[in-house]
Scaffold this active site. Sequence first.
Site, mmCIF file in Angstrom:
data_model
loop_
_atom_site.group_PDB
_atom_site.id
_atom_site.type_symbol
_atom_site.label_atom_id
_atom_site.label_comp_id
_atom_site.label_asym_id
_atom_site.label_seq_id
_atom_site.Cartn_x
_atom_site.Cartn_y
_atom_site.Cartn_z
ATOM 1 N N ASP A 30 44.675 -28.193 -21.284
ATOM 2 C CA ASP A 30 45.176 -28.605 -19.975
ATOM 3 C C ASP A 30 44.249 -29.693 -19.441
ATOM 4 O O ASP A 30 43.063 -29.704 -19.760
ATOM 5 C CB ASP A 30 45.191 -27.405 -19.018
ATOM 6 C CG ASP A 30 46.237 -27.549 -17.931
ATOM 7 O OD1 ASP A 30 47.165 -26.719 -17.888
ATOM 8 O OD2 ASP A 30 46.135 -28.509 -17.143
ATOM 9 N N PHE A 152 62.484 -17.829 -22.253
ATOM 10 C CA PHE A 152 63.329 -17.165 -21.260
ATOM 11 C C PHE A 152 62.574 -16.155 -20.396
ATOM 12 O O PHE A 152 63.191 -15.348 -19.711
ATOM 13 C CB PHE A 152 64.504 -16.466 -21.962
ATOM 14 C CG PHE A 152 65.395 -17.428 -22.700
ATOM 15 C CD1 PHE A 152 66.367 -18.160 -22.014
ATOM 16 C CD2 PHE A 152 65.247 -17.641 -24.059
ATOM 17 C CE1 PHE A 152 67.184 -19.072 -22.677
ATOM 18 C CE2 PHE A 152 66.058 -18.554 -24.736
ATOM 19 C CZ PHE A 152 67.029 -19.264 -24.045
ATOM 20 N N ARG A 154 60.508 -14.294 -17.431
ATOM 21 C CA ARG A 154 60.562 -14.356 -15.968
ATOM 22 C C ARG A 154 59.155 -14.189 -15.399
ATOM 23 O O ARG A 154 58.355 -13.437 -15.961
ATOM 24 C CB ARG A 154 61.415 -13.200 -15.415
ATOM 25 C CG ARG A 154 62.890 -13.326 -15.688
ATOM 26 C CD ARG A 154 63.581 -11.993 -15.480
ATOM 27 N NE ARG A 154 63.074 -11.002 -16.417
ATOM 28 C CZ ARG A 154 63.408 -9.713 -16.426
ATOM 29 N NH1 ARG A 154 64.239 -9.252 -15.525
ATOM 30 N NH2 ARG A 154 62.915 -8.880 -17.309
ATOM 31 N N GLU A 155 58.871 -14.837 -14.307
ATOM 32 C CA GLU A 155 57.603 -14.599 -13.628
ATOM 33 C C GLU A 155 57.609 -13.152 -13.145
ATOM 34 O O GLU A 155 58.664 -12.620 -12.802
ATOM 35 C CB GLU A 155 57.437 -15.537 -12.429
ATOM 36 C CG GLU A 155 57.202 -16.959 -12.855
ATOM 37 C CD GLU A 155 57.051 -17.912 -11.668
ATOM 38 O OE1 GLU A 155 56.695 -17.460 -10.574
ATOM 39 O OE2 GLU A 155 57.296 -19.104 -11.868
ATOM 40 N N LYS A 204 69.302 -23.253 -22.821
ATOM 41 C CA LYS A 204 68.372 -22.867 -21.743
ATOM 42 C C LYS A 204 68.979 -23.167 -20.357
ATOM 43 O O LYS A 204 69.001 -22.318 -19.465
ATOM 44 C CB LYS A 204 67.043 -23.599 -21.926
ATOM 45 C CG LYS A 204 66.058 -23.423 -20.804
ATOM 46 C CD LYS A 204 65.497 -22.020 -20.715
ATOM 47 C CE LYS A 204 64.829 -21.814 -19.384
ATOM 48 N NZ LYS A 204 63.718 -20.950 -19.359
ATOM 49 N N PHE A 249 71.377 -9.153 -12.618
ATOM 50 C CA PHE A 249 71.556 -10.329 -11.767
ATOM 51 C C PHE A 249 72.786 -10.245 -10.865
ATOM 52 O O PHE A 249 73.457 -11.224 -10.597
ATOM 53 C CB PHE A 249 71.535 -11.628 -12.605
ATOM 54 C CG PHE A 249 70.121 -11.956 -13.019
ATOM 55 C CD1 PHE A 249 69.497 -11.205 -14.006
ATOM 56 C CD2 PHE A 249 69.399 -12.949 -12.384
ATOM 57 C CE1 PHE A 249 68.170 -11.436 -14.354
ATOM 58 C CE2 PHE A 249 68.072 -13.192 -12.715
ATOM 59 C CZ PHE A 249 67.461 -12.435 -13.706
ATOM 60 N N CYS A 260 62.502 -22.125 -11.401
ATOM 61 C CA CYS A 260 63.461 -22.423 -12.474
ATOM 62 C C CYS A 260 64.896 -22.604 -12.006
ATOM 63 O O CYS A 260 65.470 -23.670 -12.192
ATOM 64 C CB CYS A 260 63.402 -21.330 -13.525
ATOM 65 S SG CYS A 260 61.834 -21.302 -14.384
ATOM 66 N N LYS A 263 65.879 -25.724 -9.806
ATOM 67 C CA LYS A 263 65.651 -26.990 -10.509
ATOM 68 C C LYS A 263 66.564 -27.127 -11.730
ATOM 69 O O LYS A 263 67.091 -28.204 -12.002
ATOM 70 C CB LYS A 263 64.159 -27.044 -10.847
ATOM 71 C CG LYS A 263 63.769 -27.624 -12.156
ATOM 72 C CD LYS A 263 62.272 -27.632 -12.311
ATOM 73 C CE LYS A 263 61.768 -26.659 -13.348
ATOM 74 N NZ LYS A 263 62.178 -26.903 -14.718
HETATM 75 C C1 UDX Z 1 64.236 -17.217 -14.388
HETATM 76 C C2 UDX Z 1 64.989 -16.672 -15.619
HETATM 77 O O1 UDX Z 1 65.371 -15.306 -15.385
HETATM 78 C C3 UDX Z 1 64.121 -16.770 -16.863
HETATM 79 O O2 UDX Z 1 64.887 -16.385 -18.007
HETATM 80 C C4 UDX Z 1 63.653 -18.226 -17.035
HETATM 81 O O3 UDX Z 1 62.789 -18.345 -18.146
HETATM 82 C C5 UDX Z 1 62.939 -18.706 -15.782
HETATM 83 O O4 UDX Z 1 63.807 -18.543 -14.648
HETATM 84 P P1 UDX Z 1 62.319 -16.343 -12.725
HETATM 85 O O5 UDX Z 1 62.676 -17.541 -11.913
HETATM 86 O O6 UDX Z 1 60.885 -16.109 -13.054
HETATM 87 O O7 UDX Z 1 63.099 -16.375 -14.154
HETATM 88 O O8 UDX Z 1 62.829 -15.016 -11.974
HETATM 89 P P2 UDX Z 1 64.193 -14.168 -11.942
HETATM 90 O O9 UDX Z 1 63.820 -12.749 -12.073
HETATM 91 O O10 UDX Z 1 65.212 -14.699 -12.852
HETATM 92 O O11 UDX Z 1 64.663 -14.387 -10.416
HETATM 93 C C6 UDX Z 1 65.049 -15.653 -9.914
HETATM 94 C C7 UDX Z 1 65.521 -15.526 -8.474
HETATM 95 O O12 UDX Z 1 66.766 -14.850 -8.400
HETATM 96 C C8 UDX Z 1 64.582 -14.741 -7.557
HETATM 97 O O13 UDX Z 1 64.525 -15.383 -6.299
HETATM 98 C C9 UDX Z 1 65.227 -13.384 -7.424
HETATM 99 O O14 UDX Z 1 64.889 -12.720 -6.233
HETATM 100 C C10 UDX Z 1 66.702 -13.784 -7.461
HETATM 101 N N1 UDX Z 1 67.593 -12.710 -7.912
HETATM 102 C C11 UDX Z 1 67.512 -12.246 -9.188
HETATM 103 C C12 UDX Z 1 68.563 -12.201 -7.044
HETATM 104 O O15 UDX Z 1 68.669 -12.618 -5.872
HETATM 105 N N2 UDX Z 1 69.421 -11.235 -7.498
HETATM 106 C C13 UDX Z 1 69.361 -10.740 -8.778
HETATM 107 O O16 UDX Z 1 70.191 -9.872 -9.102
HETATM 108 C C14 UDX Z 1 68.376 -11.261 -9.639
#
Ligand code: UDX
Length: 425
Positions: A30, A152, A154-155, A204, A249, A260, A263
Amino acid sequence: MKILVIGTGYVGTTTGLLFCEMGHKVTGLDLDEKKIKSLKSGKLHFYEPGLEDLLAKHISQNHISFTRNAKKAIKENDVIFICVGTPQDKNGDADLSYVKSVAESIGTYMNEYKVIVTKSTVPVGTSGLVSKWIREKQEDKIKFDVVSNPEFLREGSALHDALNPDRIIIGTTGKKAMKIMKSLYEPFACPTLETLPEAAEMIKYASNSFLAMKISYINELAKLCDELEINVNDVSKGIGMDQRIGPAFLQAGMGYGGSCFPKDVSALIYLAKKSGNPLTILESVVKVNEEQTSYFLKKIKHALGGKLKNRKIAILGLAFKANTDDTRESASLYLIEKLMAEQAEVTVHDPVVKWGTTYQRESIEETVKGADAVCICTDWEDYKKINWTNLKSLMNQPYIFDGRNILSKTEMEKIGFHYMGVANG
Ligand code: UDX
């Protein structure tokens, strides 16, 4: 294999540690001196459950090292993962300047055959650009292959997701690279899809956009359910039982945020428009998401008598979701901005995020003291365990707005709260 991971954010650090677990030797590169210093000392520069222990383990066993020396790192490693950020540019497209600069360094310093893998989420066609950028900088025409291998994870559950993927996507035209990538991922039990780089890149974007679409769908449906006095959680459960739909979801809330979904949906919309095939369905996904906090604000305002000026509103949660300190595109911040525009007096709490403003309080109790209403904006476990009877006694008025549907309306009303969630009873 000797693996180089360029970019030590969520994806890069998790990927590096994952390959350490698989028995490979990993270097993290980095440019950011602070990040490298912190990682070298075994400290993550972001919050991610479980990852720091793994970092300490692999540092102590000499499986992973960190550096800012691109020349040495590129020369010494066989497989190079590009994990740098691809933020949104002003047109809604992904900004590839970090990817370009990394590709140029690889072209400048590579000394023998390398596999160059893009893990960052990049627009369709980027693998071709990466090849071009590398070639333009090469003095000797050393062979290399470019692979698209989207991530894929998730945070908040990065480690679990990286260790237990549903599938592995490998997009390349290079036979040697495909063989190397397959052997790298051999320990994983999940299916692998071998495809072309452009398809891998599209997979993706299409996955993230589909998930965002599920969320916007349930959120818009929730508004209708609210009107018709139907519990949207029951509807999510019922439709999720259909294997063709699936339960994930479909949690109605204040809208999706994070680094993610917003964007990536925007970049796919941009690509579609540019190629003359607009994705109107995704344009609606964004619109529904953007309206979600306004809808929530309207409901708060109405419940509090139509005016928010000087009303004390306690916000629980700043992170865009639980188990992360990331506030990028957080619905909570959008709601706070709107509440402040209405001249409400806001206090905020988050168990992990340090916002650095005078509005933030250390404890939940201090945050809700004297409040006219509490808004739950992040689904932290801490908030599910609150003793609401005690908390109610600290408040000026017992109003609670549950933007993540983590509490039960019946329970809260039993305690004496005026409770309002997102169409949850
Ligand atoms: C996402 C994708 O899930 C992951 O596969 C990719 O690599 C990166 O983007 P992330 O952004 O880390 O991951 O979190 P995620 O758990 O997917 O949640 C995204 C947003 O959706 C959050 O704000 C969460 O609160 C919201 N969410 C998720 C909902 O409002 N309802 C749901 O049922 C699920």
